[in-house]
Scaffold this motif. Sequence first.
Motif, PDB file in Angstrom:
ATOM      1  N   SER A 101       0.832  -1.209   0.000  1.00 58.15           N
ATOM      2  CA  SER A 101       0.000   0.000   0.000  1.00 58.15           C
ATOM      3  C   SER A 101       0.865   1.257   0.000  1.00 58.15           C
ATOM      4  CB  SER A 101      -0.909   0.019   1.224  1.00 58.15           C
ATOM      5  OG  SER A 101      -1.811  -1.054   1.191  1.00 58.15           O
ATOM      6  N   LEU A 102       1.902   1.267   0.823  1.00 59.93           N
ATOM      7  CA  LEU A 102       2.798   2.420   0.891  1.00 59.93           C
ATOM      8  C   LEU A 102       3.509   2.629  -0.439  1.00 59.93           C
ATOM      9  CD1 LEU A 102       4.071   4.672   2.553  1.00 59.93           C
ATOM     10  CD2 LEU A 102       5.755   3.026   3.376  1.00 59.93           C
ATOM     11  N   TYR A 103       3.970   1.550  -1.061  1.00 61.97           N
ATOM     12  CA  TYR A 103       4.640   1.641  -2.356  1.00 61.97           C
ATOM     13  C   TYR A 103       3.707   2.257  -3.406  1.00 61.97           C
ATOM     14  CZ  TYR A 103       6.609   0.280  -6.825  1.00 61.97           C
ATOM     15  OH  TYR A 103       7.064   0.296  -8.113  1.00 61.97           O
ATOM     16  N   LYS A 104       2.465   1.758  -3.459  1.00 62.99           N
ATOM     17  CA  LYS A 104       1.495   2.281  -4.435  1.00 62.99           C
ATOM     18  C   LYS A 104       1.198   3.752  -4.164  1.00 62.99           C
ATOM     19  CE  LYS A 104      -1.029  -2.007  -5.342  1.00 62.99           C
ATOM     20  NZ  LYS A 104      -2.312  -2.688  -5.171  1.00 62.99           N
ATOM     21  N   PHE A 105       1.023   4.108  -2.898  1.00 64.16           N
ATOM     22  CA  PHE A 105       0.725   5.487  -2.519  1.00 64.16           C
ATOM     23  C   PHE A 105       1.866   6.415  -2.959  1.00 64.16           C
ATOM     24  CE2 PHE A 105       0.549   8.933   0.688  1.00 64.16           C
ATOM     25  CZ  PHE A 105      -0.689   9.443   0.350  1.00 64.16           C
ATOM     26  N   ARG A 106       3.098   6.012  -2.700  1.00 63.89           N
ATOM     27  CA  ARG A 106       4.253   6.823  -3.094  1.00 63.89           C
ATOM     28  C   ARG A 106       4.332   6.955  -4.607  1.00 63.89           C
ATOM     29  NH1 ARG A 106       9.210   4.176  -0.449  1.00 63.89           N
ATOM     30  NH2 ARG A 106      10.261   5.713  -1.738  1.00 63.89           N
ATOM     31  N   ARG A 107       4.077   5.881  -5.311  1.00 61.50           N
ATOM     32  CA  ARG A 107       4.137   5.912  -6.774  1.00 61.50           C
ATOM     33  C   ARG A 107       3.068   6.856  -7.342  1.00 61.50           C
ATOM     34  NH1 ARG A 107       2.853   0.643  -8.799  1.00 61.50           N
ATOM     35  NH2 ARG A 107       0.923   1.483  -9.578  1.00 61.50           N
ATOM     36  N   PHE A 108       1.840   6.748  -6.836  1.00 59.81           N
ATOM     37  CA  PHE A 108       0.755   7.606  -7.316  1.00 59.81           C
ATOM     38  C   PHE A 108       1.015   9.072  -6.976  1.00 59.81           C
ATOM     39  CE2 PHE A 108      -2.072   3.665  -7.013  1.00 59.81           C
ATOM     40  CZ  PHE A 108      -1.915   3.365  -8.352  1.00 59.81           C
ATOM     41  N   LEU A 109       1.525   9.339  -5.782  1.00 57.01           N
ATOM     42  CA  LEU A 109       1.847  10.720  -5.413  1.00 57.01           C
ATOM     43  C   LEU A 109       2.884  11.314  -6.354  1.00 57.01           C
ATOM     44  CD1 LEU A 109       2.014  10.931  -1.515  1.00 57.01           C
ATOM     45  CD2 LEU A 109       0.448  12.124  -3.034  1.00 57.01           C
ATOM     46  N   SER A 110       3.873  10.533  -6.728  1.00 60.52           N
ATOM     47  CA  SER A 110       4.932  11.047  -7.600  1.00 60.52           C
ATOM     48  C   SER A 110       4.415  11.332  -9.006  1.00 60.52           C
ATOM     49  CB  SER A 110       6.098  10.067  -7.662  1.00 60.52           C
ATOM     50  OG  SER A 110       5.735   8.905  -8.373  1.00 60.52           O
ATOM     51  N   GLN A 111       3.321  10.694  -9.405  1.00 53.89           N
ATOM     52  CA  GLN A 111       2.776  10.886 -10.742  1.00 53.89           C
ATOM     53  C   GLN A 111       1.748  12.026 -10.798  1.00 53.89           C
ATOM     54  OE1 GLN A 111       1.243   7.007 -11.709  1.00 53.89           O
ATOM     55  NE2 GLN A 111       3.262   6.128 -12.019  1.00 53.89           N
ATOM     56  N   MET A 112       1.324  12.509  -9.641  1.00 57.28           N
ATOM     57  CA  MET A 112       0.318  13.573  -9.600  1.00 57.28           C
ATOM     58  C   MET A 112       0.940  14.917  -9.942  1.00 57.28           C
ATOM     59  SD  MET A 112      -1.730  12.710  -6.082  1.00 57.28           S
ATOM     60  CE  MET A 112      -3.114  13.795  -6.344  1.00 57.28           C
ATOM     61  N   GLU A 113       0.125  15.805 -10.477  1.00 51.93           N
ATOM     62  CA  GLU A 113       0.570  17.172 -10.700  1.00 51.93           C
ATOM     63  C   GLU A 113       0.613  17.879  -9.353  1.00 51.93           C
ATOM     64  OE1 GLU A 113      -1.437  19.368 -13.697  1.00 51.93           O
ATOM     65  OE2 GLU A 113      -1.513  17.660 -15.064  1.00 51.93           O
ATOM     66  N   GLU A 114       1.461  18.895  -9.254  1.00 51.24           N
ATOM     67  CA  GLU A 114       1.681  19.600  -7.990  1.00 51.24           C
ATOM     68  C   GLU A 114       0.374  20.153  -7.415  1.00 51.24           C
ATOM     69  OE1 GLU A 114       3.491  20.924  -4.662  1.00 51.24           O
ATOM     70  OE2 GLU A 114       4.393  19.664  -6.198  1.00 51.24           O
ATOM     71  N   LYS A 115      -0.485  20.742  -8.253  1.00 47.66           N
ATOM     72  CA  LYS A 115      -1.732  21.333  -7.742  1.00 47.66           C
ATOM     73  C   LYS A 115      -2.655  20.260  -7.160  1.00 47.66           C
ATOM     74  CE  LYS A 115      -3.962  21.532 -12.261  1.00 47.66           C
ATOM     75  NZ  LYS A 115      -5.245  20.936 -12.192  1.00 47.66           N
ATOM     76  N   ASP A 116      -2.674  19.088  -7.780  1.00 47.88           N
ATOM     77  CA  ASP A 116      -3.501  17.993  -7.272  1.00 47.88           C
ATOM     78  C   ASP A 116      -2.936  17.436  -5.965  1.00 47.88           C
ATOM     79  OD1 ASP A 116      -5.245  18.189  -9.434  1.00 47.88           O
ATOM     80  OD2 ASP A 116      -4.053  16.803 -10.640  1.00 47.88           O
ATOM     81  N   ARG A 117      -1.604  17.348  -5.895  1.00 45.34           N
ATOM     82  CA  ARG A 117      -0.959  16.863  -4.676  1.00 45.34           C
ATOM     83  C   ARG A 117      -1.215  17.844  -3.520  1.00 45.34           C
ATOM     84  NH1 ARG A 117       3.336  14.921  -6.962  1.00 45.34           N
ATOM     85  NH2 ARG A 117       4.417  16.885  -7.152  1.00 45.34           N
ATOM     86  N   THR A 118      -1.159  19.136  -3.815  1.00 44.88           N
ATOM     87  CA  THR A 118      -1.429  20.160  -2.800  1.00 44.88           C
ATOM     88  C   THR A 118      -2.861  20.047  -2.301  1.00 44.88           C
ATOM     89  OG1 THR A 118       0.184  21.624  -3.831  1.00 44.88           O
ATOM     90  CG2 THR A 118      -1.418  22.649  -2.357  1.00 44.88           C
ATOM     91  N   LEU A 119      -3.805  19.871  -3.211  1.00 49.89           N
ATOM     92  CA  LEU A 119      -5.200  19.718  -2.824  1.00 49.89           C
ATOM     93  C   LEU A 119      -5.394  18.475  -1.966  1.00 49.89           C
ATOM     94  CD1 LEU A 119      -8.182  20.539  -2.975  1.00 49.89           C
ATOM     95  CD2 LEU A 119      -8.337  19.248  -5.113  1.00 49.89           C
ATOM     96  N   LEU A 120      -4.772  17.365  -2.351  1.00 47.57           N
ATOM     97  CA  LEU A 120      -4.879  16.126  -1.587  1.00 47.57           C
ATOM     98  C   LEU A 120      -4.345  16.313  -0.164  1.00 47.57           C
ATOM     99  CD1 LEU A 120      -5.503  13.067  -1.496  1.00 47.57           C
ATOM    100  CD2 LEU A 120      -3.149  12.701  -2.263  1.00 47.57           C
ATOM    101  N   MET A 121      -3.196  16.963  -0.024  1.00 51.17           N
ATOM    102  CA  MET A 121      -2.617  17.187   1.305  1.00 51.17           C
ATOM    103  C   MET A 121      -3.487  18.124   2.137  1.00 51.17           C
ATOM    104  SD  MET A 121      -0.157  15.269   1.581  1.00 51.17           S
ATOM    105  CE  MET A 121       0.471  14.129   0.404  1.00 51.17           C
ATOM    106  N   PHE A 122      -4.072  19.125   1.488  1.00 48.67           N
ATOM    107  CA  PHE A 122      -4.970  20.042   2.185  1.00 48.67           C
ATOM    108  C   PHE A 122      -6.179  19.282   2.732  1.00 48.67           C
ATOM    109  CE2 PHE A 122      -8.753  22.776   1.988  1.00 48.67           C
ATOM    110  CZ  PHE A 122      -8.382  23.749   2.896  1.00 48.67           C
ATOM    111  N   MET A 123      -6.760  18.442   1.888  1.00 51.89           N
ATOM    112  CA  MET A 123      -7.924  17.655   2.315  1.00 51.89           C
ATOM    113  C   MET A 123      -7.552  16.691   3.446  1.00 51.89           C
ATOM    114  SD  MET A 123     -10.482  18.747   0.641  1.00 51.89           S
ATOM    115  CE  MET A 123     -11.654  17.486   1.027  1.00 51.89           C
ATOM    116  N   ALA A 124      -6.387  16.062   3.361  1.00 50.36           N
ATOM    117  CA  ALA A 124      -5.942  15.146   4.416  1.00 50.36           C
ATOM    118  C   ALA A 124      -5.775  15.886   5.736  1.00 50.36           C
ATOM    119  CB  ALA A 124      -4.632  14.475   4.010  1.00 50.36           C
ATOM    120  N   GLN A 125      -5.236  17.105   5.689  1.00 51.85           N
ATOM    121  CA  GLN A 125      -5.088  17.904   6.911  1.00 51.85           C
ATOM    122  C   GLN A 125      -6.454  18.229   7.502  1.00 51.85           C
ATOM    123  OE1 GLN A 125      -2.789  21.247   5.548  1.00 51.85           O
ATOM    124  NE2 GLN A 125      -0.899  20.414   6.422  1.00 51.85           N
TER     125      GLN A 125
END
Length: 133
Positions: A101-125
């Motif tokens: 699960s961690l491997y997949k999560f890291r791989r998907f995060l690395s493939q996301m665009e910066e704006k999408d990654r920022t939104l995801l982290m904001f929502m997680a917070q």
Amino acid sequence: MPLGVTDMLVGERLRELREQKQFSQGVIEKRTGLLRCYISRVECGHTVPAVETLEKFARALEVPIYQLFYEGEEPPKLPDLAKRKSANGKEWGDTGKDARSLYKFRRFLSQMEEKDRTLLMFMAQKMSRRKAV
């Protein structure tokens, strides 16, 4: 968006490093390709530079990027995260299903665009701050 204390400290640190090297803003302008007025705005804490811009500043100042945030001569010591254990005494993500699960999560995060990654982290917070019902 108002600037925070950290933003102002980065600007002050950039100015401090530039002055230690006895570089003018004009020298930094030539080395980075950034306009002198922009360099001034960053140093005064009026503008927040992107990570890519901070990398340009670090190269121009001939310092590793961590020195833009840290005043020590040696790199800061990183916390030993490997010693942290989960409730059952094993390290989370070390083996089995958690590791996959961690491997997949890291791989998907690395493939996301910066704006999408920022939104995801904001929502997680936001979700982590919600009270359990």
